[in-house]
Write a protein that holds these residues in place. Structure first.
Motif, mmCIF file in Angstrom:
data_model
loop_
_atom_site.group_PDB
_atom_site.id
_atom_site.type_symbol
_atom_site.label_atom_id
_atom_site.label_comp_id
_atom_site.label_asym_id
_atom_site.label_seq_id
_atom_site.Cartn_x
_atom_site.Cartn_y
_atom_site.Cartn_z
ATOM 1 N N ARG A 191 -75.322 -85.315 97.971
ATOM 2 C CA ARG A 191 -75.363 -84.109 96.866
ATOM 3 C C ARG A 191 -74.939 -84.584 95.569
ATOM 4 O O ARG A 191 -73.533 -84.588 95.515
ATOM 5 N N PRO A 192 -75.850 -85.007 94.786
ATOM 6 C CA PRO A 192 -75.275 -85.694 93.549
ATOM 7 C C PRO A 192 -74.208 -85.058 92.796
ATOM 8 O O PRO A 192 -73.233 -85.500 92.357
ATOM 9 N N GLY A 193 -74.425 -83.776 92.372
ATOM 10 C CA GLY A 193 -73.567 -82.806 91.664
ATOM 11 C C GLY A 193 -72.139 -82.741 92.340
ATOM 12 O O GLY A 193 -71.162 -82.346 91.716
ATOM 13 N N MET A 194 -71.839 -83.396 93.447
ATOM 14 C CA MET A 194 -70.660 -83.075 94.162
ATOM 15 C C MET A 194 -69.623 -84.467 93.921
ATOM 16 O O MET A 194 -68.679 -84.649 94.409
ATOM 17 N N TRP A 195 -70.278 -85.392 93.217
ATOM 18 C CA TRP A 195 -69.683 -86.611 93.154
ATOM 19 C C TRP A 195 -69.602 -87.218 91.806
ATOM 20 O O TRP A 195 -70.637 -87.230 91.034
ATOM 21 N N PRO A 196 -68.310 -87.211 91.257
ATOM 22 C CA PRO A 196 -68.260 -87.282 89.715
ATOM 23 C C PRO A 196 -68.741 -88.696 89.365
ATOM 24 O O PRO A 196 -69.548 -88.535 88.129
ATOM 25 N N GLU A 197 -69.047 -89.822 89.932
ATOM 26 C CA GLU A 197 -69.628 -90.868 89.734
ATOM 27 C C GLU A 197 -71.100 -90.691 89.478
ATOM 28 O O GLU A 197 -71.753 -91.258 88.602
ATOM 29 N N LEU A 198 -71.705 -89.965 90.497
ATOM 30 C CA LEU A 198 -73.127 -89.886 90.603
ATOM 31 C C LEU A 198 -73.510 -88.756 89.441
ATOM 32 O O LEU A 198 -74.567 -88.921 88.906
ATOM 33 N N ARG A 199 -72.737 -88.051 89.017
ATOM 34 C CA ARG A 199 -72.759 -86.931 87.919
ATOM 35 C C ARG A 199 -72.837 -87.704 86.659
ATOM 36 O O ARG A 199 -73.839 -87.396 85.703
ATOM 37 N N VAL A 200 -72.159 -88.994 86.517
ATOM 38 C CA VAL A 200 -72.265 -89.565 85.276
ATOM 39 C C VAL A 200 -73.869 -90.321 85.395
ATOM 40 O O VAL A 200 -74.463 -90.372 84.375
ATOM 41 N N LEU A 201 -74.281 -90.889 86.333
ATOM 42 C CA LEU A 201 -75.599 -91.360 86.540
ATOM 43 C C LEU A 201 -76.610 -90.175 85.900
ATOM 44 O O LEU A 201 -77.607 -90.456 85.209
ATOM 45 N N THR A 202 -76.441 -89.051 86.476
ATOM 46 C CA THR A 202 -77.469 -88.006 86.171
ATOM 47 C C THR A 202 -77.402 -87.812 84.800
ATOM 48 O O THR A 202 -78.358 -87.559 84.080
ATOM 49 N N GLU A 203 -76.034 -87.655 83.971
ATOM 50 C CA GLU A 203 -75.968 -87.446 82.535
ATOM 51 C C GLU A 203 -76.483 -88.652 81.807
ATOM 52 O O GLU A 203 -76.992 -88.369 80.821
ATOM 53 N N LEU A 204 -76.611 -89.776 82.374
ATOM 54 C CA LEU A 204 -77.470 -91.022 81.704
ATOM 55 C C LEU A 204 -78.780 -90.976 81.898
ATOM 56 O O LEU A 204 -79.486 -91.954 81.429
ATOM 57 N N GLY A 205 -79.358 -90.038 82.571
ATOM 58 C CA GLY A 205 -80.990 -89.860 83.024
ATOM 59 C C GLY A 205 -81.382 -90.356 84.014
ATOM 60 O O GLY A 205 -82.621 -90.503 84.384
ATOM 61 N N VAL A 206 -80.428 -90.793 85.129
ATOM 62 C CA VAL A 206 -80.923 -91.447 86.131
ATOM 63 C C VAL A 206 -81.439 -90.020 87.071
ATOM 64 O O VAL A 206 -80.734 -89.166 87.350
ATOM 65 N N GLN A 207 -82.592 -90.202 87.634
ATOM 66 C CA GLN A 207 -83.193 -89.130 88.490
ATOM 67 C C GLN A 207 -82.644 -89.385 89.962
ATOM 68 O O GLN A 207 -83.275 -89.803 90.832
ATOM 69 N N LEU A 208 -81.329 -88.664 90.226
ATOM 70 C CA LEU A 208 -80.966 -88.768 91.560
ATOM 71 C C LEU A 208 -81.602 -87.659 92.256
ATOM 72 O O LEU A 208 -81.598 -86.306 91.690
ATOM 73 N N VAL A 209 -82.037 -88.031 93.548
ATOM 74 C CA VAL A 209 -82.710 -86.901 94.346
ATOM 75 C C VAL A 209 -81.697 -85.979 94.908
ATOM 76 O O VAL A 209 -80.755 -86.232 95.610
ATOM 77 N N GLU A 210 -81.858 -84.723 94.820
ATOM 78 C CA GLU A 210 -81.104 -83.654 95.464
ATOM 79 C C GLU A 210 -81.791 -83.258 96.899
ATOM 80 O O GLU A 210 -82.816 -82.930 96.862
ATOM 81 N N PRO A 211 -81.034 -83.489 98.085
ATOM 82 C CA PRO A 211 -81.578 -83.138 99.324
ATOM 83 C C PRO A 211 -81.591 -81.426 99.333
ATOM 84 O O PRO A 211 -80.980 -80.771 98.683
ATOM 85 N N ALA A 212 -82.494 -80.887 100.336
ATOM 86 C CA ALA A 212 -82.653 -79.437 100.487
ATOM 87 C C ALA A 212 -81.350 -78.963 100.467
ATOM 88 O O ALA A 212 -80.247 -79.467 101.366
#
Length: 290
Positions: A191-212
């Motif tokens: 779940r991308p919002g739960m991982w600090p490093e993945l949140r960086v990717l989201t902030e930079l515009g990467v489209q990380l898929v959120e599971p249901a």
């Protein structure tokens, strides 16, 4: 600070560690030790967590020179005497909240702290990647590291490259799934919002898929078909030793998406982070194969 002056550092539990002089024999949790190495401090030794074995997990050690830095073991193999065998004058650990020392049982951590200063850095999801990195940098400076402007420049360039890619081209539309394979039939999808490093990717515009929504705070455990129904264009795959190989999960029919090696226990130095962002950018730039 002179070499002979008292050393002081307040950790993320609010506990002040002191020593008559700046520590030079640092024992660290492997993630912390590899991060410090990237910031200019060589630990004397590192230890692992319950996920680790008698040998260091190379996915976690970054560029640590393992021929010079001892690995003292992990999990149940650790006790106070083993941890203190190299006479460390500082222990650096991490916590995922509540001040608990990750990787050490309470019955080991408490008596250890009675005999040597222990600094704990909070790497939990409550903090941003930048906040965690700043704390490691502050600790490294207190131990004698110098600021490295070139490393910061590398990180700025990597961030700019990724931001430009996602803003101006088809890379921004590519679906990125971060996961930890659990064998041929199952994966733990982050779940991308739960991982600090993945949140960086989201902030930079990467489209990380959120599971249901569903069970699991950090991961959603899905079957193989459900995982690939997320239609990943790029896969970030857990490369830690206890994760299954991605090829077991993909089999013969889902091998087209570019793959980025991902360590969910990231290193927080600017060069390490820049390297990861560069790999993500490379994958987003790769030609589509489906």
């Amino acid at each position: 600070m002179t070499e002979q002056s008292e050393w002081r550092f307040s950790d993320d539990r609010g506990q002040l560690s002191t020593a008559p002089r700046r520590p030079g024999r640092v024992l660290a949790y492997v993630q912390a030790g590899a991060t410090l190495w990237g910031l200019g401090i060589r630990p004397q030794a590192v230890f692992g967590s319950d996920h680790d074995g008698p040998e260091p997990d190379r996915a976690k050690t970054g560029t640590l020179p393992l021929d010079e830095v001892a690995y003292v073991g992990a999990g149940a193999a650790l006790d106070v005497e083993r941890l203190l065998d190299g006479r460390p004058d500082l222990v650096v650990a991490v916590s995922y909240g509540g001040g608990h020392v990750y990787g050490l049982a309470p019955e080991t951590a408490k008596p250890l702290e009675e005999r040597v200063p222990v600094v704990v850095i909070d790497v939990s999801q409550a903090r941003t990647f930048g906040e965690i990195g700043d704390r490691f940098a502050e600790l490294a400076r207190s131990l004698g590291a110098e600021d490295r402007a070139d490393a910061d420049a590398d990180l700025d360039a990597a961030r700019d490259r990724l931001r430009t890619l996602t803003a101006t081209g088809p890379a921004g539309a590519r679906r990125v799934v971060a996961l930890s394979p659990a064998g041929p039939d199952q994966a733990h999808v982050a779940r991308p919002g739960m991982w600090p490093e993945l949140r960086v990717l989201t902030e930079l515009g990467v489209q990380l898929v959120e599971p249901a929504p569903g069970p699991g705070a950090n991961w959603s455990t899905l079957g193989r078909a459900e995982t690939f129904a997320l239609r990943p264009d790029v896969i970030l795959t857990d490369i830690r030793a206890h994760a299954a190989p991605l090829d077991e999960l993909r089999g013969d029919g889902d091998g087209s998406a570019p793959v980025v090696p991902w360590n969910p226990e990231p290193l927080y130095g600017p060069r390490d982070h820049a390297r990861f962002l560069g790999l993500v950018a490379d994958a987003l730039e790769a030609p589509r194969t489906r």
